[in-house]
Design an enzyme around this catalytic site. Sequence first.
Site, PDB file in Angstrom:
ATOM      1  N   LYS A  18       0.851  -1.188   0.000  1.00  0.00           N
ATOM      2  CA  LYS A  18       0.000   0.000   0.000  1.00  0.00           C
ATOM      3  C   LYS A  18       0.892   1.246   0.000  1.00  0.00           C
ATOM      4  O   LYS A  18       1.976   1.241   0.560  1.00  0.00           O
ATOM      5  CB  LYS A  18      -0.835  -0.040   1.286  1.00  0.00           C
ATOM      6  CG  LYS A  18      -1.734   1.107   1.428  1.00  0.00           C
ATOM      7  CD  LYS A  18      -2.789   0.920   2.483  1.00  0.00           C
ATOM      8  CE  LYS A  18      -3.726   2.128   2.443  1.00  0.00           C
ATOM      9  NZ  LYS A  18      -4.177   2.457   1.081  1.00  0.00           N
ATOM     10  N   LEU A  45      -5.654   7.090   1.578  1.00  0.00           N
ATOM     11  CA  LEU A  45      -4.240   6.768   1.833  1.00  0.00           C
ATOM     12  C   LEU A  45      -3.915   6.707   3.325  1.00  0.00           C
ATOM     13  O   LEU A  45      -2.892   7.229   3.774  1.00  0.00           O
ATOM     14  CB  LEU A  45      -3.315   7.769   1.119  1.00  0.00           C
ATOM     15  CG  LEU A  45      -3.349   7.734  -0.412  1.00  0.00           C
ATOM     16  CD1 LEU A  45      -2.376   8.761  -0.982  1.00  0.00           C
ATOM     17  CD2 LEU A  45      -3.006   6.343  -0.945  1.00  0.00           C
ATOM     18  N   ASN A  88       2.992   7.498  -6.310  1.00  0.00           N
ATOM     19  CA  ASN A  88       1.551   7.615  -6.493  1.00  0.00           C
ATOM     20  C   ASN A  88       1.211   9.105  -6.470  1.00  0.00           C
ATOM     21  O   ASN A  88       1.143   9.702  -5.395  1.00  0.00           O
ATOM     22  CB  ASN A  88       0.849   6.848  -5.356  1.00  0.00           C
ATOM     23  CG  ASN A  88      -0.646   7.064  -5.351  1.00  0.00           C
ATOM     24  OD1 ASN A  88      -1.193   7.711  -6.243  1.00  0.00           O
ATOM     25  ND2 ASN A  88      -1.323   6.531  -4.350  1.00  0.00           N
ATOM     26  N   CYS A 130      -2.122  11.463  -4.445  1.00  0.00           N
ATOM     27  CA  CYS A 130      -2.334  11.830  -3.037  1.00  0.00           C
ATOM     28  C   CYS A 130      -2.858  13.274  -2.966  1.00  0.00           C
ATOM     29  O   CYS A 130      -2.371  14.137  -3.697  1.00  0.00           O
ATOM     30  CB  CYS A 130      -1.001  11.728  -2.298  1.00  0.00           C
ATOM     31  SG  CYS A 130      -1.133  12.082  -0.536  1.00  0.00           S
ATOM     32  N   GLY A 157     -12.226  -1.725 -10.674  1.00  0.00           N
ATOM     33  CA  GLY A 157     -12.907  -2.946 -11.106  1.00  0.00           C
ATOM     34  C   GLY A 157     -13.292  -2.907 -12.576  1.00  0.00           C
ATOM     35  O   GLY A 157     -12.941  -1.961 -13.303  1.00  0.00           O
TER      36      GLY A 157
HETATM   37  C1  LIG Z   1      -9.406  -0.331  -1.634  1.00  0.00           C
HETATM   38  C2  LIG Z   1      -8.411   0.243  -2.591  1.00  0.00           C
HETATM   39  C3  LIG Z   1      -7.252   0.840  -2.098  1.00  0.00           C
HETATM   40  C4  LIG Z   1      -6.303   1.378  -2.971  1.00  0.00           C
HETATM   41  N1  LIG Z   1      -5.170   1.935  -2.466  1.00  0.00           N
HETATM   42  C5  LIG Z   1      -4.213   2.406  -3.312  1.00  0.00           C
HETATM   43  C6  LIG Z   1      -2.969   2.889  -2.808  1.00  0.00           C
HETATM   44  O1  LIG Z   1      -2.697   2.886  -1.606  1.00  0.00           O
HETATM   45  N2  LIG Z   1      -2.060   3.341  -3.721  1.00  0.00           N
HETATM   46  C7  LIG Z   1      -2.301   3.337  -5.080  1.00  0.00           C
HETATM   47  O2  LIG Z   1      -1.414   3.742  -5.850  1.00  0.00           O
HETATM   48  N3  LIG Z   1      -3.462   2.845  -5.576  1.00  0.00           N
HETATM   49  C8  LIG Z   1      -4.405   2.387  -4.728  1.00  0.00           C
HETATM   50  N4  LIG Z   1      -5.573   1.861  -5.237  1.00  0.00           N
HETATM   51  C9  LIG Z   1      -5.772   1.825  -6.705  1.00  0.00           C
HETATM   52  C10 LIG Z   1      -5.346   0.472  -7.281  1.00  0.00           C
HETATM   53  O3  LIG Z   1      -3.975   0.217  -7.028  1.00  0.00           O
HETATM   54  C11 LIG Z   1      -5.603   0.386  -8.799  1.00  0.00           C
HETATM   55  O4  LIG Z   1      -4.860   1.386  -9.461  1.00  0.00           O
HETATM   56  C12 LIG Z   1      -7.085   0.587  -9.160  1.00  0.00           C
HETATM   57  O5  LIG Z   1      -7.913   0.008  -8.175  1.00  0.00           O
HETATM   58  C13 LIG Z   1      -7.426  -0.011 -10.536  1.00  0.00           C
HETATM   59  O6  LIG Z   1      -7.198  -1.417 -10.569  1.00  0.00           O
HETATM   60  P1  LIG Z   1      -8.380  -2.504 -10.283  1.00  0.00           P
HETATM   61  O7  LIG Z   1      -9.551  -2.091 -11.120  1.00  0.00           O
HETATM   62  O8  LIG Z   1      -7.800  -3.835 -10.654  1.00  0.00           O
HETATM   63  O9  LIG Z   1      -8.699  -2.418  -8.817  1.00  0.00           O
HETATM   64  C14 LIG Z   1      -6.530   1.316  -4.373  1.00  0.00           C
HETATM   65  C15 LIG Z   1      -7.693   0.700  -4.860  1.00  0.00           C
HETATM   66  C16 LIG Z   1      -8.619   0.156  -3.999  1.00  0.00           C
HETATM   67  C17 LIG Z   1      -9.835  -0.516  -4.564  1.00  0.00           C
END
Ligand SMILES: Cc1cc2nc3c(=O)[nH]c(=O)nc-3n(C[C@H](O)[C@H](O)[C@H](O)COP(=O)(O)O)c2cc1C
Length: 309
Positions: A50, A78, A132, A135, A222
Amino acid sequence: MEVSLKTRLGPIELSHPVINASGTFDVLSADLVLEEDLFDRFPFSAYVPKTVTLKPRRGNPPPRLYETAAGLLNSIGLANAGIDAFIREDLPRLAQLPVPVIASVAGESTDEYGACAGLMEGRPEVAAVELNVSCPNLELGGRALGLDPERTHRTVALAREATSKFLIVKLTPNVTDIVEIASAAVDAGADALSLINTVHGMALDRYHLKPVLGHLSGGLSGPAIKPVALRAVFLVSRAFASLPIIGMGGVTDGQDALEFLAAGAAAVAVGTASFRDPLAAAGIANELRKLMQERGIGSVAELSGLAQR
Ligand SMILES: Cc1cc2nc3c(=O)[nH]c(=O)nc-3n(C[C@H](O)[C@H](O)[C@H](O)COP(=O)(O)O)c2cc1C
């Protein structure tokens, strides 16, 4: 036909192209609750923890998660214990993983990104740093600096100065022209890009008709965002042909992975799909191999960018 799933992100060799998306798979907690020995049979070919920030963050008020049609809204904000705690408590354990670790960092100001990247320098447990840039930025009244090409450039340049590690920049899709932001990141020294972070969204409570998330709005992930992500990968990869791209946004099965690679990615990340099945990544890599075999595609290098040619 023999299919090789090996791929690379610059100097980092991956045994297959499926990694995890930051913030969606807590290996240290999952290892305690899943029967599978995750440190022995890890489903991802690299691990991205994370995002951590220079100072600890409490995150947003609850509720922070809400399932929508074909997607998930989150407003975690975050929340994390800060980079010192990450280095002290998490890194030594993550170093035991059988795959490279990509540290995800962010800051509440431009300078904090540089400071976080600098703290990763000289850490042998860290193979690469992912910035990232989504933020909330205090200098911009809480807007993400990744929305602005100049801020993105300055932030990446500061991180580039602070570390010699392989530098990945993860972009937000909530912009008018993602190629312009990608160009700023590459110009400032990014070695690779992750595309995409979540898409701005909102849901209302069905009865009371008020926003369900405590933060009012959140980030959509998703299958709902796959077309948005696929387009971003296609356009950025077409603009920067030799740039390694990690594609993500709705990757749920082998077909999704196949398409992201064809669009121009060198690897894909699985996020939301891991909430339904924490070991989904293993199945995705197996399916990908089968789908490549059916199409007579022998390697990831042959597949990557096929949609552009
Ligand atoms: C619950 C949750 C927490 C996330 N936390 C972060 C994070 O801490 N840092 C980050 O760069 N992206 C974070 N993301 C984004 C994911 O890394 C990813 O870029 C985004 O969900 C798209 O991919 P997916 O559709 O497979 O989930 C988070 C996504 C979700 C659903």
